[in-house]
Design an enzyme around this catalytic site. Structure first.
Site: not given
Ligand SMILES: Cc1cc2nc3c(=O)[nH]c(=O)nc-3n(C[C@H](O)[C@H](O)[C@H](O)COP(=O)(O)OP(=O)(O)OC[C@H]3O[C@@H](n4cnc5c(N)ncnc54)[C@H](O)[C@@H]3O)c2cc1C
Lengths: 384, 353
Positions: A132, A166, A251
Site C-alpha cells: 500500500g 495489486s 526488488e
Molecule cells: C501493473 C501495476 C501494478 C502496480 N501495483 C502497485 C501496488 O501493488 N502497490 C502500489 O502502491 N502501487 C502499485 N502500482 C503503482 C505504481 O507504483 C505507480 O503507477 C508508479 O509509481 C507511478 O505513479 P503514477 O501512476 O501516479 O504516475 P505519475 O507519478 O503521475 O507519473 C506520470 C508520468 O510522469 C512521469 N514523471 C513523474 N514525475 C516525474 C519526474 N520528477 N521527472 C520525470 N518524469 C516524471 C512518470 O515517469 C510517468 O511517466 C502499480 C502499477 C502498475 C502499472
C-alpha cells in the site's frame, strides 16, 4: 567505476541439483494440469492451491530463519526458485509480495511477536500481503502521500486511500505507508510509518479497478477510521520511508525484471525451430543474448548481496534495462511469427503474445517508473 | 575478482595511463609507430601472456589476457596486443619456443591469397609488423607459413579508428607446415579469440566513454547549471552506465568460459551484446557532448570510433547470430536449459516450459 563491476557467478553442483529438483516438480505439476504457462504470471497468476503446494515444499521464504519455519538457505537458492517459477510462467502472484518484500521487512524490523505471528504462515503459502504505497495524488512523488494515522489509546486510527494495490482482493494484509506526523518541508521523507493493516478490519473497503485487459488485478483501498493496534506498526514510528528503501536492491534486480515475457520467447523459438526458420532464429538469438547478459548482471548482484555489498546503482540499472528488454520481446517476436494475438486464443503462442503486449506498458511503471529510476541512477553516477 | 588479476590490471593501467596518452594516439594517427609504448608492453611480458614459462612465455592464464585487453581498450592503446598474443600462442603451440616479435596471424580466406603473388587484405598493423603467419587451406588440412612482412609490398588502409588494416603482397610463401586441424577449425579458434578480445576492449572503451561523459556533464554549464542537473542528460548517463555494467558482467562470464564446452555459445552471445550496444553508448555520449564531441580536438572519438570499428571485428551480430541459429536448430535443448546449464528430467518433444 567500481559500482558497475559485477562478478561472474558460478552455480555450485548442489545448486544445480536444486534447480533440477524445482524444475522437475514444476514439470510434473504442469503435466498434471495444476497450471498453464502465462506471460507475466507474477502479476496476474493467482492460485492459492499452487502457493500452498510451493509452501509445502519449503520454497516460500526459503531464506527465512528456521525458528520461524524458514530454511535459512541462501539468497542464491531463492534466486533459483524464482527463476524457475517465472520461466514456467507459474501462478505465483498470491504469495509474491509476502515472499519478496513483506516477510523480509518483518524479519528485519518487526517485533518478536510479529515474526512469530506472520512468518510461519507466509512460509506455508497461506498468508498474502499487498503493498500500500501509491495514492490517487501520490505516484512517483510518493513522499507527498496523504493517508494518515493518528495516535489513540492502544493503537492508531488510519484514514485515507491507496490505489493500484495489486492483489488486495486476494491478500490478508497490506503494508501501508502513511503519515504519522505532519510533513516537514525540510525533511520530506520523515514522519512516515509502515503499518500492517488487516484487510478484513472495519473501515476497509476494497474496490476493483479493471485492468486494461478487463481482468481484476489491482484495486482501490479505502481506509475510513481503521483501527490498527500498536503491535502492528513495523519498526520505528516515523522511520517508514527509510525502512522501505532497505530491500530495494532485491526488488529491482530480481529475475522478475527480466523474465516476465520469457515464456513467450521460449515458445517462439520452439516454433521457429519447428519451421526451420534460420533467419527467424537469428533474430531471436539476439534477444536470448540480451537476456543472458542481463541475467549475468542480476546474478552478479545477487552474489554481491549475499556478501552484503552495496549494489543499489547496479540494481536500479537491471530494472531499467530488464524492463525494456521484457517489452522488446513481444515487439520483435510478433514480426518473426505473425499471428492474431488474443487473450482468449487456444493457441499458447497467440495467447502469450497478447499477454506480453497488453501487460507490457506496466513493466516500466510498476515498482517505480523508468523516468524516476533513470533520474536516481543519473545522480548516483555523478556522485559515485 | 581474484587478486592476481586485479594486480595485473592495475599495473597495466598505470603503464597505459602514462604512455597511451591523447598526444601519443594523435601522433600514431599521423603515422608514427608507438615504439616506446610497445617496448614497455613487451618488457612487461604482456605479449607472451598465457604462454608457459618453459616455452619462453610469461605465464598467466586467459582470464588475465582478457582482463588486460579491457584495460587496453580503456586507454585506446594504439597497439595490436590481442593479435600479437594470439600469434605468439599459436607459435608456442606449434613450434615450441617463441621469440618475442611483432607478429600477427592471417587466415587466407580471400581469393587473392590463393596463388602467387599472394595478397593478404586487412592485416592488422601490416605496415609495422615483423612477420605474418599465413594460415591456408591445403587439401583438407590447414597449413601455415611464416612470411617476413618487411619484404612485402604494403598498401595502407585503416578501420574507422585509424588502426592500420593493410594489404600485404608477396610472391614467396617459404616453408609450409601442416596443422593437425582443418582450416575451418583453426579459423573458428581465431574468431572466438578475436571476438572475446573485442568484447574485452569494447568494455574498456565504454568505460572511458562513460567517464568522459560524467566529467563533461559536471564541467559544462548551460542555463546557469551543470549539464548533469538536466533530466535528459541524466537519462543519457544512465543508458551508458547500464551498458557498462552489462558489458562487465558479460565479459566476466564469457571470459571465464573460454576454453570450456560453453565457450562458443557464450562468446557468440557476448559479441552480439557488445556489438549491438556499442552505439547505444557512443550515441548517448556524442549527444551529451554535442559540438565539442564532433571535433578532432576532443578525445571522445578515440573511444567511440574504436567502438564502431570493433563491433565489426571478430564477427558482428549477424555473423554470431547465424552461428547461434544453427546451434539452436541442431539441438533438442530448450533455451532455458541451455542458459541455466541444467537439463530437465523429461525429454522435450513438443511443449516446452
Ligand atoms: C501493473 C501495476 C501494478 C502496480 N501495483 C502497485 C501496488 O501493488 N502497490 C502500489 O502502491 N502501487 C502499485 N502500482 C503503482 C505504481 O507504483 C505507480 O503507477 C508508479 O509509481 C507511478 O505513479 P503514477 O501512476 O501516479 O504516475 P505519475 O507519478 O503521475 O507519473 C506520470 C508520468 O510522469 C512521469 N514523471 C513523474 N514525475 C516525474 C519526474 N520528477 N521527472 C520525470 N518524469 C516524471 C512518470 O515517469 C510517468 O511517466 C502499480 C502499477 C502498475 C502499472
Amino acid at each position: 567505476m567500481r559500482q558497475l563491476q559485477l562478478p561472474a557467478f558460478e552455480f555450485t553442483e548442489k545448486q544445480k541439483e536444486f534447480r533440477k529438483e524445482v524444475r522437475s516438480f514444476l514439470q510434473a505439476e504442469k503435466q498434471k494440469g495444476t497450471f498453464d504457462t502465462h506471460a507475466d504470471s507474477w502479476l496476474s497468476g493467482y492460485s492459492k492451491e499452487f502457493s500452498k503446494k510451493i509452501g509445502a515444499k519449503g520454497w516460500i521464504g526459503i531464506t527465512f530463519p528456521k525458528e520461524y519455519g524458514g530454511q535459512a538457505r541462501s539468497t542464491i537458492d531463492r534466486y533459483i526458485i524464482t527463476e524457475e517459477l517465472l520461466a514456467f510462467g507459474a501462478p505465483v502472484a498470491s504469495h509474491w509480495f509476502a515472499d519478496r518484500q513483506s516477510g523480509p521487512l518483518i524479519l528485519k524490523f518487526g517485533t518478536e511477536e510479529q515474526k512469530k505471528f506472520f512468518i510461519p504462515k507466509i512460509v506455508k503459502g497461506e498468508c498474502y500481503f499487498s503493498i500500500g504505497l501509491s495514492e490517487p495524488n501520490s505516484g512517483s512523488d510518493l513522499a507527498s502521500l496523504k493517508t494518515t494515522a493518528e495516535k489513540v489509546d492502544g493503537g492508531w486510527i488510519v484514514n485515507g486511500m491507496k490505489t493500484w494495490t495489486s492483489g488486495a482482493h486476494h491478500s490478508h494484509y497490506m503494508i501501508t505507508l502513511c503519515r504519522t506526523s505532519q510533513q516537514d518541508p525540510k525533511n520530506r521523507h520523515g514522519g512516515m510509518s509502515q503499518l500492517i493493516i488487516d484487510l478484513k478490519s472495519d473501515g476497509v473497503t476494497i474496490r476493483p479497478i479493471q485492468f486494461l485487459t478487463g481482468e481484476h488485478h489491482f484495486n482501490e483501498v479505502f481506509l475510513e477510521n481503521v483501527f490498527v493496534p500498536d503491535n502492528r506498526v513495523v519498526g520505528e514510528v516515523g522511520n517508514g520511508w527509510a525502512q522501505g528503501l532497505t530491500e530495494l536492491a532485491f526488488e529491482r534486480s530480481g529475475p522478475e525484471r527480466i523474465l516476465s515475457t520469457f515464456p513467450l520467447l521460449e515458445e517462439a523459438i520452439r516454433l521457429l525451430k519447428e519451421k526451420e526458420d534460420h533467419r527467424g532464429l537469428m533474430e531471436a538469438s539476439k534477444l536470448v543474448s540480451r537476456m543472458w547478459a542481463l541475467r549475468n548482471m542480476s546474478i552478479g548482484i545477487a552474489a554481491l548481496l549475499e556478501e552484503k555489498k552495496d549494489v543499489n546503482l547496479a540494481a536500479a540499472l537491471v530494472k531499467d534495462l530488464g524492463n525494456s528488454f521484457e517489452q522488446s520481446v513481444a515487439e520483435l517476436i510478433r514480426l518473426l511469427l505473425p499471428a492474431m494475438p488474443s487473450k482468449h486464443a487456444e493457441d499458447v503462442y497467440a495467447r502469450m503474445l497478447a499477454e506480453s503486449i497488453l501487460h507490457g506498458p506496466g513493466f516500466t511503471i510498476r515498482g517505480g517508473t523508468t523516468e524516476i529510476l533513470r533520474g536516481i541512477v543519473g545522480k548516483g553516477v555523478i556522485s559515485a | 575478482m581474484n587478486e592476481m588479476k586485479s594486480f595485473i590490471e592495475d599495473t597495466v593501467g598505470k603503464i597505459l595511463r602514462d604512455l597511451s596518452t591523447k598526444e601519443q594516439r594523435e601522433r600514431f594517427e599521423e603515422g608514427e609507430w608507438a615504439s616506446s609504448l610497445w617496448k614497455t608492453i613487451q618488457e612487461s611480458g604482456l605479449t607472451l601472456l598465457g604462454i608457459a614459462e618453459e616455452k619462453g612465455g610469461g605465464g598467466g592464464d586467459y582470464e588475465d589476457v582478457f582482463a588486460i585487453l579491457r584495460v587496453v581498450g580503456k586507454h585506446a592503446a594504439p597497439v595490436p596486443l590481442a593479435e600479437v598474443i594470439y600469434a605468439n600462442q599459436f607459435l608456442a603451440a606449434h613450434e615450441g619456443e617463441v621469440e618475442d616479435k611483432l607478429r600477427v596471424v592471417h587466415f587466407a580466406e580471400e581469393s587473392s591469397s590463393v596463388h602467387s603473388p599472394y595478397k593478404l587484405i586487412n592485416v592488422p598493423y601490416g605496415r609495422y609488423i615483423d612477420e605474418v603467419i599465413v594460415i591456408r587451406q591445403e587439401d583438407h588440412q590447414a597449413s601455415y607459413s611464416i612470411v617476413n612482412a618487411l619484404v612485402c609490398e604494403i598498401e595502407k588502409n585503416d578501420n574507422l579508428a585509424a588502426e592500420p588494416r593493410d594489404s600485404l603482397t608477396f610472391s614467396n610463401l617459404g616453408e609450409t607446415k601442416k596443422l593437425d586441424l582443418s582450416f575451418k577449425e583453426a579459423l573458428e579458434d581465431y574468431k572466438k579469440f578475436l571476438a572475446l578480445s573485442r568484447v574485452a576492449m569494447m568494455t574498456g572503451a565504454m568505460e572511458s566513454v562513460l567517464a568522459l561523459s560524467i566529467f563533461y556533464s559536471k564541467e559544462r554549464q548551460q542555463f546557469g547549471r551543470p549539464l548533469h542537473k538536466f533530466q535528459a542528460i541524466q537519462h543519457h548517463l544512465t543508458a551508458m552506465a547500464g551498458e557498462v555494467a552489462a558489458a562487465y558482467a558479460t565479459l566476466a562470464v564469457a571470459s571465464a568460459s573460454y576454453l570450456s564446452d560453453l565457450e562458443k555459445e557464450q562468446i557468440a552471445m557476448a559479441k552480439i551484446e557488445l556489438s549491438a550496444n556499442a552505439n547505444v553508448v557512443a550515441k548517448a555520449a556524442h549527444q551529451l557532448h554535442a559540438g565539442i564531441g564532433m571535433t578532432y580536438e576532443h578525445e571522445l572519438h578515440h573511444f567511440t570510433r574504436r567502438l564502431w570499428a570493433w563491433r565489426e571485428e571478430g564477427g558482428n551480430e549477424t555473423y554470431w547470430a547465424d552461428q547461434l541459429a544453427s546451434l539452436y536448430q541442431a539441438r533438442e535443448e530448450t533455451i532455458w536449459e541451455s542458459i541455466t546449464h541444467v537439463k530437465g528430467e523429461e525429454a522435450h518433444a513438443g511443449s516446452t516450459v
